[in-house]
Design an enzyme around this catalytic site. Structure first.
Site, PDB file in Angstrom:
ATOM      1  N   HIS A  22       0.799  -1.205  -0.016  1.00 51.21           N
ATOM      2  CA  HIS A  22       0.109   0.042   0.069  1.00 51.21           C
ATOM      3  C   HIS A  22       0.755   1.156   0.152  1.00 51.21           C
ATOM      4  CE1 HIS A  22      -3.892  -1.576   0.212  1.00 51.21           C
ATOM      5  NE2 HIS A  22      -3.504  -2.402   1.268  1.00 51.21           N
TER       6      HIS A  22
ATOM      7  N   ARG B 212       6.884  -6.212   3.153  1.00 53.44           N
ATOM      8  CA  ARG B 212       5.531  -6.756   2.752  1.00 53.44           C
ATOM      9  C   ARG B 212       5.571  -6.726   1.065  1.00 53.44           C
ATOM     10  NH1 ARG B 212      -0.607  -5.283   4.523  1.00 53.44           N
ATOM     11  NH2 ARG B 212      -0.158  -3.170   4.030  1.00 53.44           N
TER      12      ARG B 212
ATOM     13  N   ASP C  88      16.758 -11.681  -3.382  1.00 53.24           N
ATOM     14  CA  ASP C  88      18.132 -11.456  -3.724  1.00 53.24           C
ATOM     15  C   ASP C  88      18.510 -10.044  -3.289  1.00 53.24           C
ATOM     16  OD1 ASP C  88      18.129 -13.393  -6.885  1.00 53.24           O
ATOM     17  OD2 ASP C  88      17.968 -14.179  -4.878  1.00 53.24           O
TER      18      ASP C  88
ATOM     19  N   GLU D 215      -6.723 -12.127   6.001  1.00 54.09           N
ATOM     20  CA  GLU D 215      -7.545 -10.879   5.703  1.00 54.09           C
ATOM     21  C   GLU D 215      -8.948 -11.138   5.139  1.00 54.09           C
ATOM     22  OE1 GLU D 215      -4.765  -7.543   4.973  1.00 54.09           O
ATOM     23  OE2 GLU D 215      -4.230  -9.163   3.292  1.00 54.09           O
TER      24      GLU D 215
ATOM     25  N   ASP E  91      -8.388  -5.130   6.040  1.00 57.14           N
ATOM     26  CA  ASP E  91      -9.053  -5.792   5.118  1.00 57.14           C
ATOM     27  C   ASP E  91      -9.832  -6.762   5.682  1.00 57.14           C
ATOM     28  OD1 ASP E  91      -5.970  -5.625   2.864  1.00 57.14           O
ATOM     29  OD2 ASP E  91      -8.178  -4.861   2.514  1.00 57.14           O
TER      30      ASP E  91
HETATM   31  O1  LIG Z   1      -5.634  -5.013   6.223  1.00 58.42           O
HETATM   32  C1  LIG Z   1      -4.921  -4.203   6.995  1.00 58.42           C
HETATM   33  O2  LIG Z   1      -5.321  -3.512   7.818  1.00 58.42           O
HETATM   34  C2  LIG Z   1      -3.447  -4.514   6.876  1.00 58.42           C
HETATM   35  O3  LIG Z   1      -3.007  -5.313   6.297  1.00 58.42           O
HETATM   36  C3  LIG Z   1      -2.517  -3.260   7.215  1.00 58.42           C
HETATM   37  C4  LIG Z   1      -2.649  -2.164   6.278  1.00 58.42           C
HETATM   38  O4  LIG Z   1      -2.679  -2.594   5.013  1.00 58.42           O
HETATM   39  C5  LIG Z   1      -1.910  -0.984   6.652  1.00 58.42           C
HETATM   40  O5  LIG Z   1      -1.440  -0.538   5.278  1.00 58.42           O
HETATM   41  C6  LIG Z   1      -2.287  -0.014   7.395  1.00 58.42           C
HETATM   42  O6  LIG Z   1      -3.481   0.714   6.808  1.00 58.42           O
END
Ligand SMILES: O=C(O)C(=O)C[C@H](O)[C@@H](O)CO
Length: 270
Positions: free
Chosen positions: A62, A88, A102, A166, A192
């Protein structure tokens, strides 16, 4: 003595890979306190890595990151060897896993893992043959450009895989996912997960909390760690008390945005 020097000079300076302190903490059932890095710059990540956290998360999902910006942040974080930089990925793509590893990422977080088969494929992408299918390269940042002589044979020992749970499918399969050899952490994505459970961005909803608890139970039932992002102190303390150990307690973005908002508000009405 002379022969040793001659031998070492001939082979070049030999190094050992740094121990993954976060992996050690989690395997011992100890909490690892982390900070999320979303600002996608080496400077801000270096600032955060010096705070004394056990780990940081460099976000490739993100945040406006790419391979080069993530490697630059890994280099910056390297100034603080007691802080493990986890990366991530934007997806479970095997080629991205290869490139990131790598580049020196050995603690990976993969979003939206839903099945045990998906988790097995991710572990295979992280592992050299015969255990997996990670592409072989003789020298890269991960093995200190060939100076870590036994890297290819021992790399798995210092790797950490946190798979994100998620959605309801991932929750339902959490125990099977946790049982996959090579999966170290079930990491809840509260935003999520709550969104996919019909209450967008509200992980405090009772049915979401129940799902989060079941992920924790599934991880611990398989002897694995559970993790979560909890930028509110009360939530972080509650999750740590419940048994989550890989807990991100804030982010560079949140600290800077809210901190600058609050500072201006002390001097100017909005
Ligand atoms: O679903 C979530 O919450 C995460 O995985 C963390 C967010 O993606 C992170 O960017 C904070 O908003």
């Amino acid at each position: 003595m002379y022969d040793n020097i001659q031998e070492n000079c001939a082979e070049g300076f030999a190094m050992q890979e740094r121990i993954n302190g976060l992996k050690q903490l989690l395997q011992a059932g100890q909490p690892g306190i982390g900070i999320w890095c979303s600002l996608a710059t080496a400077l801000t990540t270096e600032v955060v890595a010096g705070a004394g956290a056990d780990w940081i998360l460099i976000d490739g999902e993100h945040s406006p990151n790419d391979l080069r910006s993530i490697v630059a942040q890994l280099q910056a974080a390297g100034a603080y060897p007691t802080c493990e930089p986890a990366v991530r990925l934007p997806s479970d793509d095997a080629n991205l896993i290869k490139q990131m590893m790598d580049g020196g990422a050995r603690s990976l977080m993969v979003p939206n893992v839903r099945t045990a088969d998906q988790a097995r494929a991710i572990v295979a992408a992280m592992s050299y043959a015969p255990q997996g299918m990670r592409g072989f390269s003789v020298g890269h940042r991960a093995n200190a450009f060939g100076r870590i002589k036994n890297y290819h044979a021992t790399a798995r020992e210092q790797q950490l895989l946190a798979v994100q749970i998620e959605c309801e499918t991932g929750v339902a399969n959490a125990a099977e996912i946790a049982a996959v050899p090579g999966v170290d952490v079930l990491f809840v994505g509260p935003g999520d997960l709550s969104t996919n459970m019909g209450v967008m961005g509200n992980p405090s909803a009772p049915h979401v909390q129940a799902a989060i608890q079941s992920v924790l139970d599934a991880a611990r039932g398989q002897g694995k760690a559970a993790g979560i992002l909890a930028p509110q102190q009360a939530d972080a303390e509650r999750y740590l008390q419940a048994g989550f150990t890989m807990v991100a307690v804030g982010s560079d973005l949140g600290l800077l945005a809210r901190g600058s908002d609050d500072l201006v508000a002390r001097f100017k009405a909005r």
